[in-house]
Each structure stands twice: as structure tokens, then as C-alpha cells.
Design a protein around this motif. Structure first.
Motif, PDB file in Angstrom:
ATOM      1  N   GLN A  41      35.265 -37.742   9.527  1.00 46.57           N
ATOM      2  CA  GLN A  41      35.654 -38.629  10.654  1.00 46.57           C
ATOM      3  C   GLN A  41      37.247 -38.776  10.561  1.00 46.57           C
ATOM      4  N   LYS A  42      37.792 -38.525   9.350  1.00 48.36           N
ATOM      5  CA  LYS A  42      39.185 -38.590   9.118  1.00 48.36           C
ATOM      6  C   LYS A  42      39.404 -39.992   8.801  1.00 48.36           C
ATOM      7  N   LYS A  43      38.744 -41.012   8.699  1.00 49.12           N
ATOM      8  CA  LYS A  43      38.863 -42.258   8.229  1.00 49.12           C
ATOM      9  C   LYS A  43      39.545 -42.386   6.611  1.00 49.12           C
ATOM     10  N   ILE A  44      39.246 -41.464   5.905  1.00 48.24           N
ATOM     11  CA  ILE A  44      39.710 -41.477   4.563  1.00 48.24           C
ATOM     12  C   ILE A  44      39.759 -40.043   4.012  1.00 48.24           C
ATOM     13  N   ARG A  45      40.640 -39.588   2.972  1.00 51.21           N
ATOM     14  CA  ARG A  45      40.560 -38.539   2.536  1.00 51.21           C
ATOM     15  C   ARG A  45      40.181 -38.589   0.961  1.00 51.21           C
ATOM     16  N   TRP A  46      39.376 -37.094   0.732  1.00 49.03           N
ATOM     17  CA  TRP A  46      39.030 -37.379  -0.904  1.00 49.03           C
ATOM     18  C   TRP A  46      40.205 -37.636  -1.844  1.00 49.03           C
ATOM     19  N   ASP A  47      41.553 -37.203  -1.543  1.00 50.57           N
ATOM     20  CA  ASP A  47      42.640 -37.573  -2.332  1.00 50.57           C
ATOM     21  C   ASP A  47      43.428 -38.799  -1.897  1.00 50.57           C
ATOM     22  N   SER A  48      42.610 -39.721  -1.215  1.00 50.57           N
ATOM     23  CA  SER A  48      43.077 -41.013  -0.914  1.00 50.57           C
ATOM     24  C   SER A  48      43.152 -41.878  -2.109  1.00 50.57           C
TER      25      SER A  48
ATOM     26  N   MET B 299      25.920 -47.679   5.271  1.00 55.63           N
ATOM     27  CA  MET B 299      24.915 -46.680   4.738  1.00 55.63           C
ATOM     28  C   MET B 299      24.047 -46.484   5.828  1.00 55.63           C
ATOM     29  N   GLN B 300      23.720 -47.781   6.549  1.00 54.81           N
ATOM     30  CA  GLN B 300      22.409 -47.522   7.686  1.00 54.81           C
ATOM     31  C   GLN B 300      23.255 -46.673   8.890  1.00 54.81           C
ATOM     32  N   LYS B 301      24.415 -46.868   9.277  1.00 57.68           N
ATOM     33  CA  LYS B 301      25.015 -46.200  10.508  1.00 57.68           C
ATOM     34  C   LYS B 301      25.514 -44.771  10.138  1.00 57.68           C
ATOM     35  N   GLU B 302      25.646 -44.490   8.712  1.00 58.15           N
ATOM     36  CA  GLU B 302      26.360 -43.146   8.434  1.00 58.15           C
ATOM     37  C   GLU B 302      25.160 -42.215   7.790  1.00 58.15           C
ATOM     38  N   LEU B 303      24.244 -43.033   7.100  1.00 58.91           N
ATOM     39  CA  LEU B 303      23.356 -42.187   6.300  1.00 58.91           C
ATOM     40  C   LEU B 303      21.725 -42.483   6.850  1.00 58.91           C
ATOM     41  N   PHE B 304      21.368 -43.429   6.513  1.00 52.50           N
ATOM     42  CA  PHE B 304      20.029 -43.898   6.824  1.00 52.50           C
ATOM     43  C   PHE B 304      19.563 -43.628   8.269  1.00 52.50           C
ATOM     44  N   GLY B 305      20.555 -43.917   9.214  1.00 52.76           N
ATOM     45  CA  GLY B 305      20.036 -43.861  10.723  1.00 52.76           C
ATOM     46  C   GLY B 305      19.978 -42.464  11.159  1.00 52.76           C
ATOM     47  N   PRO B 306      21.250 -41.659  10.582  1.00 55.00           N
ATOM     48  CA  PRO B 306      21.187 -40.400  11.067  1.00 55.00           C
ATOM     49  C   PRO B 306      20.200 -39.461  10.740  1.00 55.00           C
ATOM     50  N   LEU B 307      19.679 -39.887   9.491  1.00 61.36           N
ATOM     51  CA  LEU B 307      18.678 -38.878   8.810  1.00 61.36           C
ATOM     52  C   LEU B 307      17.404 -39.562   8.994  1.00 61.36           C
ATOM     53  N   ALA B 308      17.200 -40.683   9.722  1.00 65.67           N
ATOM     54  CA  ALA B 308      15.768 -41.181  10.232  1.00 65.67           C
ATOM     55  C   ALA B 308      15.118 -41.513   8.872  1.00 65.67           C
ATOM     56  N   MET B 309      15.940 -42.215   7.785  1.00 67.11           N
ATOM     57  CA  MET B 309      15.508 -42.805   6.531  1.00 67.11           C
ATOM     58  C   MET B 309      15.125 -44.263   6.619  1.00 67.11           C
ATOM     59  N   LYS B 310      13.941 -44.654   6.180  1.00 65.76           N
ATOM     60  CA  LYS B 310      13.814 -45.960   6.314  1.00 65.76           C
ATOM     61  C   LYS B 310      13.938 -46.336   4.695  1.00 65.76           C
TER      62      LYS B 310
ATOM     63  N   VAL C 128      38.144 -48.688   5.032  1.00 63.61           N
ATOM     64  CA  VAL C 128      38.392 -48.055   6.038  1.00 63.61           C
ATOM     65  C   VAL C 128      37.338 -47.787   7.220  1.00 63.61           C
ATOM     66  N   GLY C 129      36.108 -48.091   6.851  1.00 65.57           N
ATOM     67  CA  GLY C 129      35.003 -48.011   7.831  1.00 65.57           C
ATOM     68  C   GLY C 129      34.908 -49.351   8.790  1.00 65.57           C
ATOM     69  N   GLY C 130      35.601 -50.236   8.337  1.00 60.83           N
ATOM     70  CA  GLY C 130      35.746 -51.644   9.121  1.00 60.83           C
ATOM     71  C   GLY C 130      34.370 -52.417   9.229  1.00 60.83           C
ATOM     72  N   ASP C 131      33.330 -52.105   8.052  1.00 61.06           N
ATOM     73  CA  ASP C 131      32.168 -52.656   7.968  1.00 61.06           C
ATOM     74  C   ASP C 131      31.922 -52.898   6.507  1.00 61.06           C
ATOM     75  N   SER C 132      30.526 -53.479   6.476  1.00 57.91           N
ATOM     76  CA  SER C 132      29.968 -53.651   4.935  1.00 57.91           C
ATOM     77  C   SER C 132      29.480 -52.458   4.394  1.00 57.91           C
TER      78      SER C 132
ATOM     79  N   ILE D 277      30.366 -41.343   2.335  1.00 58.91           N
ATOM     80  CA  ILE D 277      31.746 -41.324   2.128  1.00 58.91           C
ATOM     81  C   ILE D 277      32.078 -39.991   2.795  1.00 58.91           C
ATOM     82  N   ALA D 278      31.399 -39.075   2.706  1.00 55.79           N
ATOM     83  CA  ALA D 278      31.762 -37.656   3.166  1.00 55.79           C
ATOM     84  C   ALA D 278      31.727 -37.733   4.717  1.00 55.79           C
ATOM     85  N   ARG D 279      30.935 -38.467   5.149  1.00 53.44           N
ATOM     86  CA  ARG D 279      30.960 -38.577   6.736  1.00 53.44           C
ATOM     87  C   ARG D 279      32.135 -39.125   6.897  1.00 53.44           C
TER      88      ARG D 279
END
Length: 393
Positions: A120-127, A229-240, A220-224, A114-116
Motif C-alpha cells: 500500500q506504499k505506507k512503508i518500505r522494507w528499507d524504511s 491485524m484485523q483489518k489487514e490479515l484476519f479480516g481479508p483471510l476470514a480468520m477468526k 504508518v498505518g494510523g491505528d493500533s 506489514i507486507a500489506r
């Protein structure tokens, strides 16, 4: 998705009293790497190599657990050791590449994803809930209208810990098999129930709150949630990593166990398949401990301003507590060690616990393919013993 935060706080404090351990070297470990900038590697502060392997083997033998995995981030180096078997009373040896179900350690991963989206300005902490779901304004309880994403992740939403039987009974006939649509239906119903306390008045642990946060991310992310999680966390950090259980991969994987009449017995995942995915954002993550070490290391790097994955400010936000809870992390301040971020969790057939010690550039995580309430103090005391040399260095 259980999290016994007060137990971890007590045991983290107890680490100050435990004796120091030795060190050594061995080939019985695995390392993981990422593409993020590395900090300068310094002399390891706690057990490594053969000494670490021996201590893990001793602990597993003494505890009688079927199998476990331990990962340590030690001055930017990830070391993972395993011990025991995938399945009790077999010769199926646990490997460093084996998957474990991480339970509520997922919450920190959800908050990081969610921090990602925040950056990316898709959501705010105070939304607010009403802002993200305007179509629910006239249906939800008015107390939830102004609850913010940050309050939800701090467990200050007023939502209950789990879905209650009455709401589940109303929701199950509405389920379609579409995970995003079904999550919306379930959360929408829960927001029509009275809050358990005035939102933002106190911290009360809530798996449902993290489900709501995951749903906000989906909106806000337009995806499940799973794809995000795959696109914004697991993929960028190369986590299986994935959402589910090791058993989902079929044979030749870990299986969970529970204690029955004093003996560990193989136990199928404990969840209702009709809406198991509902709770993924609170406790669904499955991965190897070496890959979890990548996540821990990125948090250590990020708090030092050494990560290109998120800004230092975002990492600080994740680890800044209100009532001893940050965004997916319990946080406690200890003499000599400063702030420690910690969490534990279970999906009832696996148990995991982790400690992140930024002041020492060290993190420790332990997971086992079994669960009973007696595991909690035993595993956490073991982690405390591994941490004890940090008090003198």
C-alpha cells in the motif's frame, strides 16, 4: 515467544530418515475456505481422514499431553483434527473450533500484515527507524538510526531478545493503559540502550525487534497493531483470530498447562498484565488451527502466484532467508524437499510448531494446550513423521 530455531532445523533434516505412513478417510475433520483463487487440487501426499485422526490420537496418548490440534494443508485442502481435553482430568473435549495460543508463530503473521502496508506504499522494507520516528533521532543510540524494517524482521537489529529488568523498572511508572502510547514509551526507552551487537552484522532472535516492527506499522498505518491485524490479515483471510489467550474468552475454552513434578497442571497465562500487550507483535496471536490453516494455505498459494491477497514477490520476500531466517519464518533447504519454512513458539503454557513445504504444496502445524521444554523435540519429531512420505513422492 520462545523460538528454538536450531531444534527445528535439526528435526526437519531428521524427517528425511523417517518411515512413510498410510492414508484413509473420515468425517472427524473440519475444513476452512477463503475467497482467494484456488489451485488445482491433486491427490493428497500424506495422511488424511481416519488415518490422520488415528495417528494424532496415538501421539496424544503416548505423549500424555492434555489436548492438541493438528492442521494439514494437503494440495490446497485444509484438514484439521483434534484430540484430548481442554483441561486435564476433565471430560471437556477439545473441539476443532477451539482456540490455541500460537506464541512466536505470530511473527510470520506480523510480517505478512506489514507486507500489506508495504504494497500500500505506507512503508518500505528499507524504511529506517529514524525515518519512522524522527522525534527520537536525538534520543536513541546512533547505531539504531539506520536500522531498517527488513533488518528488524530478519532479527538483525541489534536489539535484545527480551526487555531487561532495568528498562522495565524505568518504564512501568510511565504506563498509562493506552497500548499504543505505552508501546512507544517502552520501545523508546529500549532504543536508548546500547545494542547487543552491531546492527545487521548477524542474526540474533529478538522479540523486542518484532515489537519495534509492530510499532512502526502502527505509526504508518494510523491505528493500533491489534486493529491493523484485523483489518489487514484476519479480516481479508476470514480468520477468526485475536491477540491474547484462549482464557480471555472465559469458560468453555482451552486452558494452558505446565509440567509440575511430572504431571500436567492447569496454569494461568504467564505474563505481566501491566504491559502484556507490549509483546503482541512477537507472540500474541490466538486462533483455531483450522484458521491457521487458511494462513498457511495462502502462503502456499502466494508462492505459486495464486493469491490475490499479496503479490508473489511479497510472498517470496517473506520466505527468503538471511542466515536461515526470512521475515517471520525460519527457512532451511532440504534434499528432495527444497526450501522449508518453519517456526515454533510458546507463551509458556501453550506450544505450537509449523512447517511449510512449498515444493509439495503441503503445510503442517501442531499446537497443544501445554508447555514444557521436553515438548519441543517430541512435537517436532511427530511433525517430521507426518512429513516423511513427502520424501518418496
Amino acid at each position: 515467544m520462545t523460538m528454538h530455531f536450531k531444534t527445528l532445523i535439526t528435526l526437519a533434516s531428521a524427517a528425511m530418515l523417517l518411515a512413510a505412513c498410510g492414508g484413509g478417510s473420515s468425517n472427524n475433520s473440519s475444513s476452512a475456505t477463503t475467497t482467494t483463487p484456488a489451485v488445482v487440487v491433486q491427490t493428497p501426499l500424506i495422511l488424511t481422514g481416519a488415518a490422520l485422526q488415528a495417528e494424532v490420537d496415538r501421539f496424544r496418548k503416548d505423549s500424555g499431553y492434555p489436548g492438541l490440534s493438528v492442521t494439514i494443508v494437503n494440495q490446497d485442502k485444509i484438514e484439521t483434527v483434534v484430540s484430548g481435553v481442554r483441561e486435564i482430568n476433565t471430560s471437556k473435549t477439545v473441539l476443532a473450533t477451539d482456540y490455541f495460543q500460537m506464541g512466536s508463530l505470530t511473527k510470520a503473521a506480523t510480517s505478512t500484515m506489514i507486507a500489506r502496508l508495504v504494497e500500500q506504499k505506507k512503508i518500505r522494507w528499507d524504511s529506517t527507524v529514524a525515518e519512522i520516528f524522527p522525534e527520537w533521532r536525538t534520543q536513541m543510540r546512533p547505531e539504531f538510526l539506520t536500522v531498517t524494517l527488513e533488518q528488524i524482521l530478519h532479527h538483525r537489529s541489534g536489539l535484545p531478545r527480551e526487555i531487561n529488568d532495568a528498562t522495565a523498572a524505568k518504564a512501568i511508572p510511565l504506563l498509562t493503559g493506552n497500548s499504543v502510547a505505552d508501546r512507544r514509551a517502552l520501545v523508546g526507552l529500549m532504543l536508548q540502550d546500547a545494542p547487543e551487537f552491531t546492527p545487521n552484522s548477524k542474526m540474533q532472535y529478538s522479540n523486542i525487534g518484532y515489537t519495534l516492527a509492530g510499532l512502526m506499522a502502527e505509526t504508518v498505518g494510523g491505528d493500533s497493531y491489534e486493529s491493523l491485524m484485523q483489518k489487514e490479515l484476519f479480516g481479508p483471510l476470514a480468520m477468526k483470530a485475536y491477540l491474547g489467550f484462549p482464557e480471555d474468552k472465559g469458560p468453555n475454552n482451552n486452558v494452558g498447562h505446565t509440567l509440575v513434578s511430572g504431571s500436567w497442571k492447569v496454569t494461568a497465562p504467564v505474563y505481566d498484565p501491566r504491559y502484556a500487550y507490549f509483546i503482541n507483535a512477537a507472540g500474541g496471536m490466538t486462533l483455531t488451527l483450522a484458521d491457521y490453516g487458511i494462513f498457511l494455505r495462502e502462503n502456499l498459494r502466494g508462492l505459486q502466484g495464486q493469491s490475490s491477497y499479496l503479490s508473489k514477490a511479497s510472498f517470496i520476500a517473506l520466505h527468503t532467508p538471511i542466515d536461515e531466517y526470512g521475515l517471520g519464518w525460519g527457512v532451511v533447504n532440504l534434499p528432495q524437499l527444497g526450501n522449508i519454512s518453519t517456526h515454533n513458539g510458546t507463551e509458556l503454557t501453550y506450544y505450537s510448531a509449523t512447517y511449510l513445504i512449498p515444493s509439495k504444496n503441503v503445510a503442517i502445524a501442531v499446537t497443544c494446550n501445554c508447555y514444557d521444554t521436553s515438548i519441543i523435540p517430541t512435537v517436532d519429531s511427530f511433525i517430521a513423521s507426518l512429513m516423511s512420505p513427502l520424501n518418496t513422492k
